[in-house]
Design a protein around this motif. Structure first.
Motif, PDB file in Angstrom:
ATOM      1  N   VAL A  24       6.481  -6.543  -2.768  1.00 29.95           N
ATOM      2  CA  VAL A  24       5.006  -5.527  -3.443  1.00 29.95           C
ATOM      3  C   VAL A  24       3.673  -6.589  -2.678  1.00 29.95           C
ATOM      4  CG1 VAL A  24       3.629  -4.551  -4.988  1.00 29.95           C
ATOM      5  CG2 VAL A  24       5.638  -4.858  -5.308  1.00 29.95           C
ATOM      6  N   SER A  25       3.809  -8.100  -3.006  1.00 28.97           N
ATOM      7  CA  SER A  25       2.659  -9.034  -2.636  1.00 28.97           C
ATOM      8  C   SER A  25       2.215  -9.435  -1.292  1.00 28.97           C
ATOM      9  CB  SER A  25       2.822  -9.968  -3.505  1.00 28.97           C
ATOM     10  OG  SER A  25       3.920 -10.323  -3.011  1.00 28.97           O
ATOM     11  N   THR A  26       3.420  -9.730  -0.597  1.00 26.99           N
ATOM     12  CA  THR A  26       3.188  -9.787   0.900  1.00 26.99           C
ATOM     13  C   THR A  26       2.217  -8.729   1.861  1.00 26.99           C
ATOM     14  OG1 THR A  26       5.475  -8.753   1.156  1.00 26.99           O
ATOM     15  CG2 THR A  26       5.450 -11.177   0.465  1.00 26.99           C
ATOM     16  N   PRO A  27       1.753  -8.841   2.537  1.00 33.63           N
ATOM     17  CA  PRO A  27       1.273  -8.203   3.656  1.00 33.63           C
ATOM     18  C   PRO A  27       2.010  -7.340   4.289  1.00 33.63           C
ATOM     19  CG  PRO A  27       0.497 -10.710   4.299  1.00 33.63           C
ATOM     20  CD  PRO A  27       1.560 -10.853   3.003  1.00 33.63           C
ATOM     21  N   GLY A  28       1.415  -5.895   4.118  1.00 34.60           N
ATOM     22  CA  GLY A  28       2.446  -4.785   4.581  1.00 34.60           C
ATOM     23  C   GLY A  28       1.363  -3.411   4.829  1.00 34.60           C
ATOM     24  N   PRO A  29       1.250  -2.742   5.295  1.00 36.73           N
ATOM     25  CA  PRO A  29       0.460  -1.807   5.855  1.00 36.73           C
ATOM     26  C   PRO A  29      -0.132  -1.533   4.519  1.00 36.73           C
ATOM     27  CG  PRO A  29       2.529  -0.959   6.554  1.00 36.73           C
ATOM     28  CD  PRO A  29       2.819  -2.451   5.763  1.00 36.73           C
ATOM     29  N   ALA A  30       0.103  -0.752   3.121  1.00 34.66           N
ATOM     30  CA  ALA A  30      -0.394  -0.625   2.167  1.00 34.66           C
ATOM     31  C   ALA A  30      -1.198  -1.491   1.636  1.00 34.66           C
ATOM     32  CB  ALA A  30       0.294   0.174   0.954  1.00 34.66           C
ATOM     33  N   ASN A  31      -1.491  -2.787   2.017  1.00 32.40           N
ATOM     34  CA  ASN A  31      -1.520  -3.844   1.093  1.00 32.40           C
ATOM     35  C   ASN A  31      -2.890  -4.305   2.420  1.00 32.40           C
ATOM     36  OD1 ASN A  31      -0.682  -4.105  -0.792  1.00 32.40           O
ATOM     37  ND2 ASN A  31       0.900  -5.802  -0.104  1.00 32.40           N
ATOM     38  N   MET A  32      -2.973  -4.076   3.707  1.00 28.08           N
ATOM     39  CA  MET A  32      -3.986  -4.542   4.505  1.00 28.08           C
ATOM     40  C   MET A  32      -5.138  -3.175   4.350  1.00 28.08           C
ATOM     41  SD  MET A  32      -3.113  -7.239   5.452  1.00 28.08           S
ATOM     42  CE  MET A  32      -3.855  -7.311   6.468  1.00 28.08           C
ATOM     43  N   LEU A  33      -4.232  -1.962   4.130  1.00 27.35           N
ATOM     44  CA  LEU A  33      -5.554  -0.867   4.042  1.00 27.35           C
ATOM     45  C   LEU A  33      -6.643  -0.879   3.034  1.00 27.35           C
ATOM     46  CD1 LEU A  33      -2.964   1.926   5.496  1.00 27.35           C
ATOM     47  CD2 LEU A  33      -5.117   1.637   6.157  1.00 27.35           C
ATOM     48  N   LEU A  34      -5.250  -1.756   1.625  1.00 31.14           N
ATOM     49  CA  LEU A  34      -5.936  -1.727   0.528  1.00 31.14           C
ATOM     50  C   LEU A  34      -6.722  -2.873   0.448  1.00 31.14           C
ATOM     51  CD1 LEU A  34      -3.419  -1.237  -2.208  1.00 31.14           C
ATOM     52  CD2 LEU A  34      -6.005  -0.408  -2.191  1.00 31.14           C
ATOM     53  N   MET A  35      -6.569  -3.462   1.595  1.00 32.25           N
ATOM     54  CA  MET A  35      -8.131  -5.226   1.817  1.00 32.25           C
ATOM     55  C   MET A  35      -8.904  -4.477   2.528  1.00 32.25           C
ATOM     56  SD  MET A  35      -7.029  -8.583   3.102  1.00 32.25           S
ATOM     57  CE  MET A  35      -8.020  -9.717   2.851  1.00 32.25           C
ATOM     58  N   GLY A  36      -8.960  -3.751   3.577  1.00 27.16           N
ATOM     59  CA  GLY A  36      -9.866  -2.832   4.043  1.00 27.16           C
ATOM     60  C   GLY A  36     -11.066  -2.494   3.132  1.00 27.16           C
ATOM     61  N   SER A  37      -9.841  -1.123   2.760  1.00 22.44           N
ATOM     62  CA  SER A  37     -11.084  -0.648   2.009  1.00 22.44           C
ATOM     63  C   SER A  37     -11.789  -1.085   0.804  1.00 22.44           C
ATOM     64  CB  SER A  37      -9.886   0.584   1.317  1.00 22.44           C
ATOM     65  OG  SER A  37     -10.772   1.998   0.974  1.00 22.44           O
ATOM     66  N   GLY A  38     -10.836  -2.627   0.343  1.00 19.98           N
ATOM     67  CA  GLY A  38     -12.190  -3.475  -0.805  1.00 19.98           C
ATOM     68  C   GLY A  38     -13.030  -3.401  -0.300  1.00 19.98           C
ATOM     69  N   ALA A  39     -13.002  -4.269   0.865  1.00 20.56           N
ATOM     70  CA  ALA A  39     -14.656  -4.919   1.745  1.00 20.56           C
ATOM     71  C   ALA A  39     -15.518  -3.598   2.350  1.00 20.56           C
ATOM     72  CB  ALA A  39     -13.545  -5.451   2.743  1.00 20.56           C
ATOM     73  N   GLN A  40     -15.050  -2.626   2.076  1.00 23.01           N
ATOM     74  CA  GLN A  40     -15.750  -1.673   2.387  1.00 23.01           C
ATOM     75  C   GLN A  40     -16.037  -1.320   1.973  1.00 23.01           C
ATOM     76  OE1 GLN A  40     -14.635   1.112   5.777  1.00 23.01           O
ATOM     77  NE2 GLN A  40     -13.950  -0.355   7.255  1.00 23.01           N
ATOM     78  N   HIS A  41     -15.111  -0.338   0.705  1.00 24.11           N
ATOM     79  CA  HIS A  41     -15.941   0.041  -0.652  1.00 24.11           C
ATOM     80  C   HIS A  41     -16.419   0.025  -1.804  1.00 24.11           C
ATOM     81  CE1 HIS A  41     -15.479   3.659   3.140  1.00 24.11           C
ATOM     82  NE2 HIS A  41     -13.612   3.349   2.798  1.00 24.11           N
ATOM     83  N   GLY A  42     -15.630  -1.151  -2.112  1.00 25.42           N
ATOM     84  CA  GLY A  42     -15.389  -1.952  -3.501  1.00 25.42           C
ATOM     85  C   GLY A  42     -14.402  -1.282  -4.317  1.00 25.42           C
ATOM     86  N   PHE A  43     -13.715  -1.995  -5.058  1.00 27.88           N
ATOM     87  CA  PHE A  43     -12.319  -1.899  -6.014  1.00 27.88           C
ATOM     88  C   PHE A  43     -12.740  -0.611  -7.053  1.00 27.88           C
ATOM     89  CE2 PHE A  43     -10.102  -1.705  -9.610  1.00 27.88           C
ATOM     90  CZ  PHE A  43      -8.512  -2.625  -9.415  1.00 27.88           C
ATOM     91  N   ILE A  44     -13.860   0.059  -7.286  1.00 31.31           N
ATOM     92  CA  ILE A  44     -13.764   1.050  -8.029  1.00 31.31           C
ATOM     93  C   ILE A  44     -13.327   2.442  -7.067  1.00 31.31           C
ATOM     94  CG2 ILE A  44     -15.234   2.947  -9.522  1.00 31.31           C
ATOM     95  CD1 ILE A  44     -14.137   0.752 -10.853  1.00 31.31           C
ATOM     96  N   LYS A  45     -14.238   2.567  -5.519  1.00 34.75           N
ATOM     97  CA  LYS A  45     -14.000   3.370  -4.984  1.00 34.75           C
ATOM     98  C   LYS A  45     -12.433   3.908  -4.274  1.00 34.75           C
ATOM     99  CE  LYS A  45     -18.801   4.602  -3.885  1.00 34.75           C
ATOM    100  NZ  LYS A  45     -20.022   4.385  -2.662  1.00 34.75           N
ATOM    101  N   CYS A  46     -11.468   2.540  -4.538  1.00 38.30           N
ATOM    102  CA  CYS A  46     -10.786   2.826  -3.810  1.00 38.30           C
ATOM    103  C   CYS A  46      -9.581   3.132  -5.369  1.00 38.30           C
ATOM    104  CB  CYS A  46     -10.080   0.931  -3.367  1.00 38.30           C
ATOM    105  SG  CYS A  46     -11.238   0.535  -1.903  1.00 38.30           S
ATOM    106  N   VAL A  47      -9.704   3.099  -6.008  1.00 40.66           N
ATOM    107  CA  VAL A  47      -8.712   3.497  -7.427  1.00 40.66           C
ATOM    108  C   VAL A  47      -7.765   4.539  -7.086  1.00 40.66           C
ATOM    109  CG1 VAL A  47      -8.793   3.889  -9.905  1.00 40.66           C
ATOM    110  CG2 VAL A  47      -9.946   2.141  -9.019  1.00 40.66           C
TER     111      VAL A  47
END
Length: 197
Positions: A15-38
């Motif tokens: 779960v901790s390694t890079p994968g599609p879900a984690n990379m989508l989360l990283m990009g989404s966090g960079a664009q929208h912030g943590f709360i909007k990614c919940v």
């Protein structure tokens, strides 16, 4: 309790390694912030739970029985996750009100469509499942272990995107670099999934 440590170490590594879900989360966090990614994170967790419960109920046998279907599934998966990443390619040209974060539904589809998630679940059940006895251990321990891992590590990946934005600043180059990295990870997962046939 010590019997569960190998499973939990496996879950942490997967779960901790890079994968599609984690990379989508990283990009989404960079664009929208943590709360909007919940909502997206909750969707990811829900989709993974459904997958982890369905596999021991017989869904895992589909992979062995229909290899052509599996290949088609892997390509559809790569297309869907690439589409999710590319949705934000021109966000820097849009007004803030036009930029929409990934939703719960987007997240709920990611893990059931992810070859990496299928491999993780199948390995968990095949390697650790035979050691367990009792209904809870056989059916719920693996899904709950993945859920706990996701709550921690998906949050950390999202927060790393927020930190990256704070450090580098919000710009088109950062956004597009994260999208390209996400698509490269999706392609890696695609070819990895096909190599399992």
């Amino acid at each position: 309790m010590s019997d569960y440590v190998p499973l939990w170490m496996f879950v942490i590594l997967m779960v901790s390694t890079p994968g599609p879900a984690n990379m989508l989360l990283m990009g989404s966090g960079a664009q929208h912030g943590f709360i909007k990614c919940v909502n997206f994170m909750l969707g990811l967790a829900s989709g993974k739970i459904v997958l982890n419960i369905a596999i021991p109920l017989g869904l895992g046998l589909v992979i062995d029985k229909y290899p052509l279907g599996t290949t088609i599934f892997v390509y559809l998966s790569a297309g869907y996750m690439s589409w999710l990443a590319l949705r934000s390619w021109n966000n820097h040209k849009k007004s803030p009100s036009e930029i929409k974060p990934l939703t719960y539904i987007h997240g709920a589809l990611v893990h059931p469509l992810s070859p990496k998630a299928w491999v993780m679940s199948l390995l968990a059940y095949s390697q650790f499942g035979p050691e367990f006895s009792g209904l809870f251990e056989e059916r719920m321990l693996i899904p709950l272990s993945f859920l706990m891992g996701q709550l921690v590590f998906h949050s950390l990946w999202c927060l790393s995107g927020v930190l990256l934005k704070t450090t580098v600043g919000s710009n088109a180059l950062l956004n597009r670099c994260l999208i390209i990295i996400t698509i490269l990870v999706v392609l890696w997962a695609l070819f990895y999934g096909l190599s399992l046939d």
